[in-house]
Design an enzyme around this catalytic site. Structure first.
Site, mmCIF file in Angstrom:
data_model
loop_
_atom_site.group_PDB
_atom_site.id
_atom_site.type_symbol
_atom_site.label_atom_id
_atom_site.label_comp_id
_atom_site.label_asym_id
_atom_site.label_seq_id
_atom_site.Cartn_x
_atom_site.Cartn_y
_atom_site.Cartn_z
ATOM 1 N N GLU A 266 0.836 -1.213 0.000
ATOM 2 C CA GLU A 266 0.000 0.000 0.000
ATOM 3 C C GLU A 266 0.865 1.255 0.000
ATOM 4 O OE1 GLU A 266 -2.894 -0.543 -0.801
ATOM 5 O OE2 GLU A 266 -3.105 -2.639 -0.186
ATOM 6 N N HIS A 269 1.606 2.149 -3.540
ATOM 7 C CA HIS A 269 0.481 2.892 -4.128
ATOM 8 C C HIS A 269 0.492 4.349 -3.646
ATOM 9 C CE1 HIS A 269 -1.765 -0.214 -6.203
ATOM 10 N NE2 HIS A 269 -1.923 -0.970 -5.124
ATOM 11 N N GLU A 295 -0.544 -0.567 -9.929
ATOM 12 C CA GLU A 295 -0.128 -1.849 -9.369
ATOM 13 C C GLU A 295 1.382 -2.046 -9.523
ATOM 14 O OE1 GLU A 295 -2.510 -3.148 -7.734
ATOM 15 O OE2 GLU A 295 -1.607 -5.051 -7.112
#
Lengths: 500, 500
Positions: A266, A269, A295
């Site tokens: 995460e 991201h 991704e």
């Protein structure tokens, strides 16, 4: 004309602002909103979403597009306005082409289908879900006919998540990948020297995991002035705007990998969105270029940094301090092998980086055939099971761990899966390009992540949606997208790990 | 006509939904939103607020009002729609009467004034703030002339926070209160037998305070399925909707009273909103009847429950368990006296329940004179200091602890202060009525709060804004609002406490 441009940007800014408010409500619902308030909050989300949809297809929007699109006008616009207009136009056309009633019917169907899918999965009973799936596929086929397409009908679905991606290109990339990965997976399954993973499952208190993670996130460069870390059942990253990009994690006290690798994922991201240029704030361009590029950033961090030997050379001693008993007798080498274990499995979301792309290729091949009219819903369980046997060497013993495992189709999300595998390919190609300039292993060992972040920011992050995925890849790496870098990365890493 | 009524309620529901989104963004900003995202988030709040304001004064709203207001139509509406229409009409008229440009100018002035006020307060320099205050007063005087008024010009300001309240009534209530409280305060200042408060300031770890509070909130009936407790610098309660009413608190590890009484206070606000009838959700009626009625609920819980002897008879042993050393040698009686210490002080927000109303009366008298044209900004420091000397027996040594202490005037909030003191009066009158039916002390000692909550729900909470404050008081207590119940409560309690 300047006046209209200004009004257009104001209009778009308002839509973006409303989306930000919706985003915050979603985040809140997932991180601790009172249960009894959920229903009313969902209505508010619905109201704002409806308003954003209305604005995206309004006569005002049509007028902005009509006035700003003519070549002579368009060419006078600055780059950000151009791309913003492109995005709005694309959205306008997509949304306008589907009759409103039909779309509403589809949304209702999906919301019903999702709960049926849940039941069907719990009962491992594909037949229960099939009638819904058939209707959803029917709708999608009709939508494709409304939208139109070039080449393969599936292209228009792909384009929603991965602008510019086509069946032609994916066929080439995925078949090459499949040909090289399948034998490697089979070889690993047959390998005699497998890692010992038993020590991974010792109790590791949540607070200790959290303390370790906070240090890790700081070193990776996650800016807590622009974000926060919370706990959720299903972890996610959400960019409300580039200055507020939040991540969540889940702690499993019997498997620290859940939180550690989940959080690094995460964080990847989040760094992407934290680094988007300020100039794009308030436009639809202030987000990732595509699902796949997004991704690629999470996977780059999770696997190419977070599962790198040099990274743990630095961090393993610290991890050992947080869980001294668990890792007392485990060498760095043994730890490294354990966290990189690869083995064929049935469930996509539990798969390792080596076998994961095969799960995606199976879904891609099925979806493509569905929209070429070569397959129907009724065929899916058998085709699914066959492909798992062929590519991964294991056959689902029921549909719950087979064709029913993913939520995507119940929501009509066809064309989404390929982005996951593309993420791996993009990441490997970025890594290869980065390594021409940087000694990545050396930097990881020093804990000097700044040059890596800088490279990603300069070549990828800052642009947000200003560039299309394939354009980003070409500009960042000097080459068109290739499967070879991922193949090379996986072969080198896993042959060494499994001493093949 | 049914169709128009339905559209009107839909329209209002959307406004209410947008307000809920704004409310959540405020809550988030205060409870941990990333710092660097604040600027962009504030813009989003601004956009939605502008939209709500636009909707409240739009031609659509004007048309709804025009169509639904004629007597023959109005009388066919159900009660909720009637009151909703009344609220919308009032807001429409208030907002429409001020020229948009002038209002914008005023908002800009206030935002500048607030930062100047902060500097002036830090420097204890009223002269620095005075020019801004003068302009704000000028604006308010002009607004009053736009809005119009009956009786005293100040009435129209009062009506914003306390619908139906007038100078005539406040003069009567406040002068009676002042006449009886001032001598009592002087007597207490001169009393020889004062409580020992030294033990209040021992270290009390935050986690222990929090654990104690969570138990307390549950016993008081705060529904965690409809709320949550967070930490903020300035504690507050916020009702996003009756099913999502959040509270916050602040922990002072050297004074547990901050969190304990602060939380009970916010719990009182929150219970009010959690008990509002479901039928009002989605309308502007799903909130407190007025500022003063809201405050009556928080004060009822904070003081009449939370500082009651019977309440601590039950909870003090538990508090002692959380801080065994601190309270080892402190009897219940000594504890009770300490937490009810009363003494004249300069700062309103630090005042106790006995002296607090005097702080308000001073502000009321000044505001009233300002808008009668009997005072100007330049007169304020002297008038302020005189009144503090006269009523409380202490004189501010500078303007930072005098006329500059409150933020309200810098934001143009005139007419707001009286609500605080009204809250005390309402609370005392509700308590007196409640005690005709319930043995409050007995229930507190048993920890049986349900009948008290039930009484408040039946007589006050459920109605939200369906009744005006004075109507609520009359219906709930069978009498018009009187100062006597508060006087009686304070005299009984403080004469006993100070053995006068």
């Amino acid at each position: 004309m300047k006046q209209i441009e200004k009004q257009f940007l104001q209009y778009v800014k308002k839509m973006t602002g409303y989306r930000e408010a919706i985003g915050l409500m979603y985040w809140d619902l997932r991180t601790g909103a009172p249960k009894k308030g959920v229903e009313q909050r969902s209505e508010v989300i619905g109201m704002l979403s409806e308003e954003v949809f209305r604005m995206s297809t309004s006569e005002e929007m049509a007028a902005f597009i009509a006035k700003l699109s003519p070549k002579a006008v368009y060419e006078q616009l600055d780059d950000v306005t151009k791309k913003t207009l492109d995005e709005c136009k694309k959205e306008y056309e997509r949304n306008k082409k589907i009759p409103a009633d039909e779309y509403k019917e589809f949304v209702v169907l999906c919301s019903k289908a999702e709960s049926v899918w849940e039941e069907a999965k719990a009962a491992a009973d594909f037949a229960r879900f099939r009638p819904y799936l058939e209707q959803i596929i029917e709708f999608q086929r009709r939508f494709i006919s409304y939208w139109g397409y070039e080449g393969h009908p599936y292209n228009t679905l792909l384009d929603q998540y991965e602008p510019g991606m086509t069946v032609d290109l994916l066929d080439e990339l995925f078949s090459r990948l499949r040909e090289r990965i399948v034998p490697l997976v089979h070889a690993i399954s047959a390998a005699s020297d497998k890692p010992d993973t038993s020590f991974l499952f010792a109790p590791f208190p949540k607070e200790k995991q959290r303390a370790f993670l906070l240090e890790l996130l700081k070193e990776l460069g996650y800016d807590f002035g622009k974000g926060r870390l919370d706990e959720t059942v299903h972890p996610f990253a959400i960019g409300l705007n580039p200055n507020d990009v939040r991540i969540t994690t889940r702690y499993d006290e019997r498997d620290f990998r859940t939180a550690v690798f989940g959080t690094i994922h995460e964080c990847g991201h989040a760094l992407y969105e934290q680094h988007i240029s300020e100039a794009l704030v308030g436009t639809p361009l202030a987000s990732g270029a595509s699902m796949g590029i997004h991704e690629s950033q999470s996977l780059f961090f999770e696997n190419m940094i977070g599962r790198h030997y040099a990274f743990w050379k630095r961090h393993y001693p610290r991890l050992q301090q947080y869980a001294p008993t668990q890792f007392a007798d485990v060498s760095l080498d043994a730890f490294y092998r354990a966290i990189n274990e690869a083995k064929p499995s049935l469930i996509r979301i539990e798969a390792d980086e080596l076998t994961y792309p095969l799960h995606i290729i199976i879904r891609y091949e099925i979806e493509k055939q569905l929209f070429a009219g070569e397959l129907e819903a009724i065929d899916l369980p058998d085709v699914w099971n066959e492909k798992y046997e062929q590519y991964l060497g294991i056959r689902p013993h029921n549909d719950a761990v087979g064709v029913l495992q993913d939520v995507h189709w119940s929501g009509g999300s066809f064309g989404y899966f390929p982005s996951y595998a593309l993420g791996y390919m993009y990441a490997a190609q970025f890594k290869q390009a980065m390594e021409k300039e940087l000694d990545v292993a050396g930097l990881l060992e020093e804990g000097n992540i700044a040059p890596i972040r800088e490279w990603l920011t300069v070549h990828i992050h800052q642009f947000g949606k200003m560039k299309k995925p394939l354009e980003l890849v070409l500009d960042a790496t000097g080459e068109t997208l290739k499967a070879d870098y991922l193949i090379q990365y996986l072969e080198e890493k896993y042959k060494a790990l499994y001493r093949l």
